[in-house]
Design an enzyme around this catalytic site. Structure first.
Site, short mmCIF file in Angstrom:
data_model
loop_
_atom_site.label_atom_id
_atom_site.label_comp_id
_atom_site.label_asym_id
_atom_site.label_seq_id
_atom_site.Cartn_x
_atom_site.Cartn_y
_atom_site.Cartn_z
N TRP A 58 107.96 5.35 39.68
CA TRP A 58 108.35 4.32 40.07
C TRP A 58 109.81 4.41 40.03
O TRP A 58 110.41 4.90 39.34
CB TRP A 58 107.88 3.15 39.02
CG TRP A 58 108.78 1.87 39.42
CD1 TRP A 58 108.37 1.06 40.25
CD2 TRP A 58 109.85 1.25 39.04
NE1 TRP A 58 108.97 -0.20 40.56
CE2 TRP A 58 110.04 0.12 39.59
CE3 TRP A 58 110.88 1.54 38.18
CZ2 TRP A 58 111.09 -0.81 39.57
CZ3 TRP A 58 111.63 0.89 37.75
CH2 TRP A 58 111.98 -0.41 38.79
N ARG A 79 101.75 -5.76 33.47
CA ARG A 79 102.33 -6.80 34.27
C ARG A 79 101.68 -8.04 34.03
O ARG A 79 101.54 -9.05 34.88
CB ARG A 79 102.53 -6.54 35.74
CG ARG A 79 103.85 -7.07 36.06
CD ARG A 79 103.90 -7.20 37.80
NE ARG A 79 105.32 -7.78 38.08
CZ ARG A 79 105.82 -8.11 39.14
NH1 ARG A 79 104.62 -8.22 40.33
NH2 ARG A 79 106.76 -8.57 39.69
N TRP A 138 101.68 -6.82 51.95
CA TRP A 138 100.50 -6.77 50.93
C TRP A 138 100.83 -5.77 49.68
O TRP A 138 101.11 -4.45 49.76
CB TRP A 138 99.38 -6.06 51.63
CG TRP A 138 97.95 -5.79 50.84
CD1 TRP A 138 97.88 -5.50 49.69
CD2 TRP A 138 96.80 -6.05 51.50
NE1 TRP A 138 96.59 -5.27 49.24
CE2 TRP A 138 96.00 -5.43 50.34
CE3 TRP A 138 96.39 -6.41 52.70
CZ2 TRP A 138 94.62 -5.63 50.68
CZ3 TRP A 138 95.04 -6.43 53.16
CH2 TRP A 138 94.09 -5.96 51.89
N ASP A 139 101.18 -6.31 48.60
CA ASP A 139 101.47 -5.60 47.49
C ASP A 139 100.29 -5.21 46.27
O ASP A 139 99.36 -5.83 46.52
CB ASP A 139 102.57 -6.60 46.59
CG ASP A 139 103.47 -5.89 45.86
OD1 ASP A 139 103.39 -4.73 45.31
OD2 ASP A 139 104.59 -6.51 45.50
N MET A 140 100.62 -4.46 45.46
CA MET A 140 99.62 -4.00 44.48
C MET A 140 100.33 -3.27 43.14
O MET A 140 100.94 -2.33 43.47
CB MET A 140 98.78 -2.98 45.13
CG MET A 140 97.47 -2.55 44.64
SD MET A 140 97.69 -1.32 43.31
CE MET A 140 95.94 -0.76 43.06
N ASN A 141 100.45 -4.16 42.30
CA ASN A 141 101.32 -3.95 41.12
C ASN A 141 100.91 -3.38 39.82
O ASN A 141 101.49 -3.60 38.86
CB ASN A 141 102.39 -5.32 40.79
CG ASN A 141 103.13 -5.41 42.08
OD1 ASN A 141 104.27 -4.52 42.28
ND2 ASN A 141 103.16 -6.60 42.56
N CYS A 175 102.74 -2.35 50.22
CA CYS A 175 103.56 -2.03 48.94
C CYS A 175 102.76 -1.84 47.74
O CYS A 175 101.46 -2.48 47.62
CB CYS A 175 104.28 -3.30 48.96
SG CYS A 175 105.65 -3.39 47.48
N ASP A 181 111.01 0.39 45.05
CA ASP A 181 111.95 -0.65 44.65
C ASP A 181 113.31 -0.36 44.34
O ASP A 181 114.17 -1.31 44.16
CB ASP A 181 110.97 -1.31 43.34
CG ASP A 181 109.96 -2.30 43.35
OD1 ASP A 181 109.73 -2.73 44.64
OD2 ASP A 181 109.42 -2.38 42.57
C1 DGJ Z 1 106.91 -5.45 43.48
C2 DGJ Z 1 107.56 -5.06 44.91
O1 DGJ Z 1 107.61 -3.67 45.24
C3 DGJ Z 1 108.71 -5.88 45.12
O2 DGJ Z 1 109.29 -5.61 46.20
C4 DGJ Z 1 108.28 -7.37 44.86
O3 DGJ Z 1 107.56 -7.87 46.17
C5 DGJ Z 1 107.58 -7.77 43.57
N1 DGJ Z 1 106.48 -6.76 43.31
C6 DGJ Z 1 107.11 -8.92 43.52
O4 DGJ Z 1 106.40 -9.32 42.35
#
Ligand code: DGJ
Length: 740
Positions: free
Chosen positions: A199, A443, A477-480, A526, A548
């Site tokens: 990351w 998270r 469209w994020d995926m964390n 994302c 990020d």
């Molecule tokens: C992770 C993304 O990479 C960031 O740019 C941002 O959108 C955050 N998530 C938001 O939770």
């Protein structure tokens, strides 16, 4: 006809102007690989390339034969019949045997390329762009069929490959391994190049010498990952950016993958790429079939830049799709680093108004606009606007931003849920988990089981409602988080080995539906930055947030590495505040802009915190970017100096007609009393003259710029201290300028 079949020798020759790929039906009916590399003239037979001679300990295909699968290079080798390398596939049969014997049955050649149902893949727009060879093989004992697909592109040194298994027999078969491609090369004088990191330090270029044994990278995290990208290249030790052989493989897939090279006792190198077998097991009932993702092989005889340009052309124009594929991307502003969750409509409109004044075209509202989302403990899954923050809803805010003369888009994370959400309260069983066992948080969020169609449908309906009731131009469209406890409670034990793959098929399905319903929507993918930045995603989202980490100096490495495979138009790159949020570094605004402009450009800050002078500078920079956007996003990109090798970095993007170019030179730390450095350019026409507008302006020959180079004016570069940068704006000189 670029695919020839020689019926007497049973050999296939796939070729175009640049490459040849030779396959032979071996004496046991299986497929051998004869040659892959630079184009060679065709002839009836190259069968002398099948290695065969008696060796101690070798296992032969039958009594009296010289053919040992241990030594013959193969197309799609199986387990357990004398080839002791890792195989391309493995099928477990009802009697417990893992032995297969796929023998040639027939083949078909056709112009163009067929889509892979439900999977992302390269495509053609006309039949002249490629030819496809489909070879069908059959195992007479269990009745399984195997179809190997090879598409050779007419004007690119690239071949797309995939495999399809069909259970045409009567017993249940279980695929325990089904790679997308195998490439057996006759020697091991290679270095393996991989794009790896973590990351905020994604896709760093790493190189190692091949050694006997297996060297591999992969992901079992449920997405392609920040740790390793689904790509590897084998380059000769002398190969650099401009010269030398490279054999590259890239996988058009966004989930678990394995990419490995096995060097054997006699120095043969076997490269394999495909779905990671450790987290895959696919029960194939009679009548069912399984299609692997696509692997794309690229060959370069002229170094790594040429390899990258092949991928850029193919992935930029024939993998990315739709309305935005060839369109210049809007300059955007995203509020995440400016506000995180702490915003309301007033704050957003203040940022948007200033953004409009400096020429920004799109406002992207990031995380925090929905449900009870005040921090990352709550709200994920509830795709309903938070009226406390946005009293007029998403539609109201979108109208206000449009009234300012900008487009509007917003952030979603559709695959996830917080325990503290209405969605979880009504459907606690929708997350991936094993009954009676702990589901591990990341998270503070959990993964919705996208292998289940009812879950995908429900998320689709929420998003469809939002998108159809407001003026939305863009979705991030994020995926964390990665997938843990990847178990689907609706499936029987025998189906659990399918869940990772079915999960990503669910993601692809949701993307596909939304794209069909809202074809003009620009998607940015994302995943905590760049943890799912891969060719599979490009099929749906023509651009992605590559990291990020927005520090300009860190970005040099990330963008340099990403450019090995991915086109500039796909790389989301933003200017952010200093000190930088990730590394605390202070870099000049000019350098931050000069790095970010080579991509899908934007801002990640509150412009109201900039001084008047800085805002004027931003407005000028945006004007320059808009004027040069075609070049900066769709030009032919050459890496000139590597951030992994020294104190500076340089690259150039050149228009396809070679009449314009932009060069960027970056120096990390300042140095005193240096010499007269010359930066050799690339990609220009040696016979033309160019007007170079940088620190000074002058006319040079194209050959001069490429053979002698631009003399870097040290005094000017150094005057701005550390982290400096210079742009050179190049255009073909007019007749009357040549004499200058
Ligand atoms: C992770 C993304 O990479 C960031 O740019 C941002 O959108 C955050 N998530 C938001 O939770």
């Amino acid at each position: 006809m670029p695919i020839i079949y020689h019926a007497t020798s049973h050999e296939f020759h796939l070729y175009n102007q640049q490459i040849s790929y030779l396959i032979q039906i071996l004496e046991n009916g299986q497929l051998g690989m004869l040659y892959y590399g630079k184009r060679i003239s065709d002839k009836e037979s190259f069968s002398y390339l099948v290695s065969g001679r008696q060796r101690s300990l070798a296992v032969y295909v039958r009594e009296g034969s010289q053919l040992s699968l241990q030594y013959a290079a193969q197309e799609y080798p199986s387990y357990g019949t004398g080839d002791f390398h890792d195989p391309a596939f493995c099928i477990v049969q009802e009697n417990g045997s893992m032995i297969s014997d796929f023998q040639y049955v027939s083949h078909m050649v056709y112009p163009g390329k067929k889509p892979l149902v439900g999977l992302p893949a390269t495509y053609t727009e006309s039949e002249e762009e490629a030819d496809t060879l489909e070879i069908t093989l059959e195992d007479a004992v269990d009745g399984a069929r195997l179809v190997l697909n090879y598409t050779i592109f007419s004007d690119l040194p690239a071949i797309a490959r995939s495999a399809r298994f069909i259970n045409a027999g009567s017993q249940v078969l279980t695929l325990e391994r089904a790679m997308s491609a195998c490439v057996d090369l006759p020697d091991d004088n290679f270095e393996m190049v991989q794009l790896s990191g973590a990351w905020s330090r994604e896709r760093h270029v790493k190189t190692r010498h091949l050694e006997q044994g297996i060297q591999s990278i992969g992901s079992t995290r449920g997405n392609s990952s920040a740790e390793h990208n689904p790509f590897l290249a084998l380059k000769r030790p002398y190969t650099n950016e401009f010269q030398g052989e490279v054999y590259a493989i890239s996988l058009v897939y966004s989930s678990n993958f394995l990419a490995q090279v096995e060097v054997d006792t006699h120095g043969m190198s076997r490269a394999l790429i495909g779905i990671h077998p450790d987290t895959f097991s696919w029960q194939l009932n009679p009548g069912e079939s399984f299609q692997t993702p696509e692997a794309v092989l690229a060959f370069s005889a002229n170094g790594l830049n040429s390899m990258s340009q092949t991928y850029h052309r193919l992935y930029g124009r024939r993998l990315a799709r739709g309305f935005w594929r060839d369109r210049e991307r809007p300059v955007l502003i995203n509020n995440w680093e400016a506000t995180e969750y702490d915003f309301d409509e007033k704050k957003i409109l203040r940022i948007a108004k200033t953004a409009k004044q400096v020429g920004i075209e799109l406002f992207v509202l990031d995380d925090g606009w929905f449900g009870a989302r005040r921090n990352d403990f709550a709200g994920l899954g509830d795709w309903v606007v938070n009226r406390e923050k946005l009293p007029d809803g998403i539609a109201g805010l979108a109208n206000k931003i449009e009234a300012l003369g900008m487009k509007f888009g917003f952030w979603i994370e559709p695959e996830m849920v917080n325990i503290d959400s209405d969605l979880y309260r009504s459907h606690p069983d929708w997350i991936l988990h094993v009954p009676a066992r702990n589901a591990s948080p990341c998270r503070h969020q959990y993964v919705l089981d996208f292998s289940r169609s009812e879950v995908v449908d429900a998320v689709h309906d929420m998003l469809y409602h939002l998108l159809s009731t407001a003026k939305i131009s863009y979705i991030k469209w994020d995926m964390n988080r990665y997938l843990s406890e990847c178990y689907s409670i609706e499936k029987p034990p025998s189906e659990q080995g399918k869940v990772f793959h079915q999960y990503i098929l669910g993601v692809y399905n949701l993307y596909e539906r939304l794209l069909k319903e809202f074809p003009n929507l620009l998607f940015e993918s994302c995943s905590s930055g760049g943890a799912r930045f891969d060719p599979g995603m490009l099929y749906y989202a023509p651009q992605g947030w590559i990291s990020d980490n927005t520090d300009a100096i860190e970005r040099l490495r990330i963008q340099y590495g990403t450019s090995f495979v991915y086109p500039l138009s796909s790389m989301g790159a933003h200017v952010s505040m200093v000190p930088n949020q990730q590394v605390g570094r202070i870099t000049p605004l000019e350098t931050r802009t000069n790095v970010a402009m080579f991509g899908a450009f934007g801002y990640e800050l509150d412009l109201n915190s900039l001084s008047r002078d800085e805002l004027d500078m931003v407005a000028k920079q945006i004007t320059f970017i808009k004027e040069h956007r075609q070049l900066l996003q769709f030009g032919i990109f050459w890496r000139l100096r590597s951030p992994f090798e020294g104190n500076d970095t340089a690259w150039i993007t050149v228009s396809p007609d070679q009449s314009r170019a932009v060069v960027a030179y970056f120096q990390i730390l300042n140095r005193s009393n240096t010499g007269w450095d010359r930066l050799k350019l690339a990609g220009l026409d040696p016979a033309r003259h160019y007007y170079v507008n940088g620190n000074t302006s002058c006319v040079y020959g194209g050959d001069e710029l490429m053979e002698i180079g631009l003399v870097l004016q040290r005094e000017e570069i150094c005057s701005s201290g550390d982290f400096s940068s210079t742009l050179f704006d190049i255009c073909q000189a007019g007749e009357n300028e040549i004499g200058l």
